[in-house]
Scaffold this active site. Structure first.
Site, PDB file in Angstrom:
ATOM      1  N   GLU A  40      53.113 -33.392  17.268  1.00  0.00           N
ATOM      2  CA  GLU A  40      51.512 -32.786  17.987  1.00  0.00           C
ATOM      3  C   GLU A  40      50.858 -33.555  18.721  1.00  0.00           C
ATOM      4  O   GLU A  40      50.208 -35.485  17.681  1.00  0.00           O
ATOM      5  CB  GLU A  40      50.446 -32.864  16.442  1.00  0.00           C
ATOM      6  CG  GLU A  40      49.078 -32.298  16.468  1.00  0.00           C
ATOM      7  CD  GLU A  40      48.397 -32.947  15.118  1.00  0.00           C
ATOM      8  OE1 GLU A  40      48.860 -32.588  14.304  1.00  0.00           O
ATOM      9  OE2 GLU A  40      47.099 -33.276  14.950  1.00  0.00           O
ATOM     10  N   ARG A  44      42.691 -36.395  21.336  1.00  0.00           N
ATOM     11  CA  ARG A  44      41.735 -37.690  21.981  1.00  0.00           C
ATOM     12  C   ARG A  44      41.238 -38.950  23.056  1.00  0.00           C
ATOM     13  O   ARG A  44      40.651 -39.155  23.225  1.00  0.00           O
ATOM     14  CB  ARG A  44      41.724 -38.343  20.777  1.00  0.00           C
ATOM     15  CG  ARG A  44      41.188 -37.999  18.829  1.00  0.00           C
ATOM     16  CD  ARG A  44      41.579 -39.214  18.692  1.00  0.00           C
ATOM     17  NE  ARG A  44      42.271 -37.872  17.287  1.00  0.00           N
ATOM     18  CZ  ARG A  44      43.454 -38.456  16.431  1.00  0.00           C
ATOM     19  NH1 ARG A  44      42.989 -39.435  16.187  1.00  0.00           N
ATOM     20  NH2 ARG A  44      43.594 -37.824  15.879  1.00  0.00           N
ATOM     21  N   LYS A 128      44.947 -28.035   7.527  1.00  0.00           N
ATOM     22  CA  LYS A 128      44.684 -28.910   7.455  1.00  0.00           C
ATOM     23  C   LYS A 128      44.374 -29.968   6.405  1.00  0.00           C
ATOM     24  O   LYS A 128      42.734 -28.665   6.580  1.00  0.00           O
ATOM     25  CB  LYS A 128      44.924 -29.636   8.846  1.00  0.00           C
ATOM     26  CG  LYS A 128      44.937 -30.737   8.689  1.00  0.00           C
ATOM     27  CD  LYS A 128      44.682 -30.854  10.847  1.00  0.00           C
ATOM     28  CE  LYS A 128      44.420 -32.658  11.144  1.00  0.00           C
ATOM     29  NZ  LYS A 128      44.900 -33.019  11.784  1.00  0.00           N
TER      30      LYS A 128
HETATM   31  C1  3PG Z   1      44.715 -37.261  12.434  1.00  0.00           C
HETATM   32  O1  3PG Z   1      44.466 -36.464  13.257  1.00  0.00           O
HETATM   33  O2  3PG Z   1      45.848 -36.094  12.040  1.00  0.00           O
HETATM   34  C2  3PG Z   1      44.852 -37.911  11.780  1.00  0.00           C
HETATM   35  O3  3PG Z   1      43.853 -38.642  13.159  1.00  0.00           O
HETATM   36  C3  3PG Z   1      45.878 -38.747  11.621  1.00  0.00           C
HETATM   37  O4  3PG Z   1      45.796 -39.905  11.490  1.00  0.00           O
HETATM   38  P1  3PG Z   1      46.364 -41.501  10.920  1.00  0.00           P
HETATM   39  O5  3PG Z   1      46.593 -42.044  11.961  1.00  0.00           O
HETATM   40  O6  3PG Z   1      45.937 -42.025   9.776  1.00  0.00           O
HETATM   41  O7  3PG Z   1      47.854 -41.146  10.037  1.00  0.00           O
END
Ligand code: 3PG
Length: 207
Positions: A40, A44, A128
Site C-alpha cells: 500500500e 502522503r 480498515k
Molecule cells: C496507515 O496509513 O495505515 C497508517 O499510517 C499506518 O500506521 P503506522 O505508521 O502506525 O504503521
C-alpha cells in the site's frame, strides 16, 4: 467495490511512504522477494502517485494499492496510475460513490459500530480500522466481532511485529498493515537488505 476477494488470504500489508520515486520499483521487488505480495503506497507524498504507476508497470507480481485516499479525484487518479485497490482512513458519501462507479476494489475505514454498519450496508465486508491502537485495539475489535460478524478488518496505526500476532489471532482481522515493515531511515538509505529482513519476518507473521 468490496476488496475482500482481491485481498483474500493476504495477512500482512506494508504501508509505505515514498519520497524518492526511484526507490519504488526496488522496494516493491524487495518486498515481493521477502514474500509480501501486496503493497500500500500512501498518497502522503508528492511521489506517491508516480510510485504506484512505476510499481504497477514494473513489478507485475506485486499487487499495488493506494493508501490515504480522501477524495474522489484521488481515487480516479490512482486507478489511472494502475493501482489495483484503494484504501482510505475513513469514508465519505462522495468517495464511496466514486469507488462504486470506478469498480476499483476499495477498503474504506471505520472505527465505530455505526460507521461499520453504514459501510456494510454498501457492501463493504472488508474495512480498515485506523488508528487501531488509539481506537481501542485488540479488545475493541474482539468486542465488535459478536454484534457485527459480517465485517473483517485491516487494522493499521500502531501495529508492530510485536503486537501484530494479537491482531492476527482475532477471527475478524483479515490482515494487519503498517509502516514498521519499511522504516523511513532504511528506505532513505536504500538499505534493501535490512528492509528485506524485516519484511521476511513480517511475511512469516501471516503463515
Ligand atoms: C496507515 O496509513 O495505515 C497508517 O499510517 C499506518 O500506521 P503506522 O505508521 O502506525 O504503521
Amino acid at each position: 467495490m468490496d476488496a475482500s476477494k482481491l485481498l483474500a488470504g493476504v495477512r500482512v500489508v506494508p504501508v509505505v511512504v515514498i519520497d524518492d520515486v526511484d526507490k519504488a520499483v526496488p522496494l516493491a521487488e524487495c518486498l515481493l522477494g521477502a514474500g509480501l505480495e501486496v503493497i500500500e503506497v500512501t498518497l502522503r507524498t508528492a511521489a506517491g502517485l508516480e510510485a504506484i504507476e512505476r510499481i504497477a508497470a514494473g513489478v507485475p507480481g506485486m499487487i499495488v494499492g493506494a493508501g490515504s485516499i480522501r477524495t474522489a479525484e484521488q481515487l480516479e487518479a490512482v486507478q489511472k496510475a494502475g493501482a489495483r485497490f484503494g484504501v482510505s482512513p475513513g469514508a465519505t458519501g462522495r468517495l464511496l460513490n466514486a469507488a462504486k462507479r470506478s469498480g476499483l476494489p476499495f477498503v474504506p475505514g471505520a472505527i465505530s459500530p455505526s460507521e461499520m454498519m453504514r459501510l456494510l450496508q454498501r457492501g463493504y465486508t472488508l474495512q480498515k480500522f485506523f488508528p487501531a491502537g488509539l481506537a481501542g485495539g485488540v479488545p475493541f475489535l474482539k468486542a465488535v466481532a459478536a454484534p457485527i460478524p459480517e465485517v473483517r478488518f485491516v487494522p493499521t496505526g500502531g501495529i508492530s511485529e510485536k503486537n501484530a500476532p494479537d491482531y492476527l489471532a482475532l477471527q475478524n482481522v483479515a490482515a494487519v498493515g503498517g509502516s514498521w515493515i519499511v522504516p523511513a531511515d532504511l528506505l532513505a538509505a536504500a538499505d534493501f537488505d535490512a528492509i528485506g529482513q524485516i519484511a521476511a519476518d513480517a511475511a512469516r507473521l501471516g503463515v
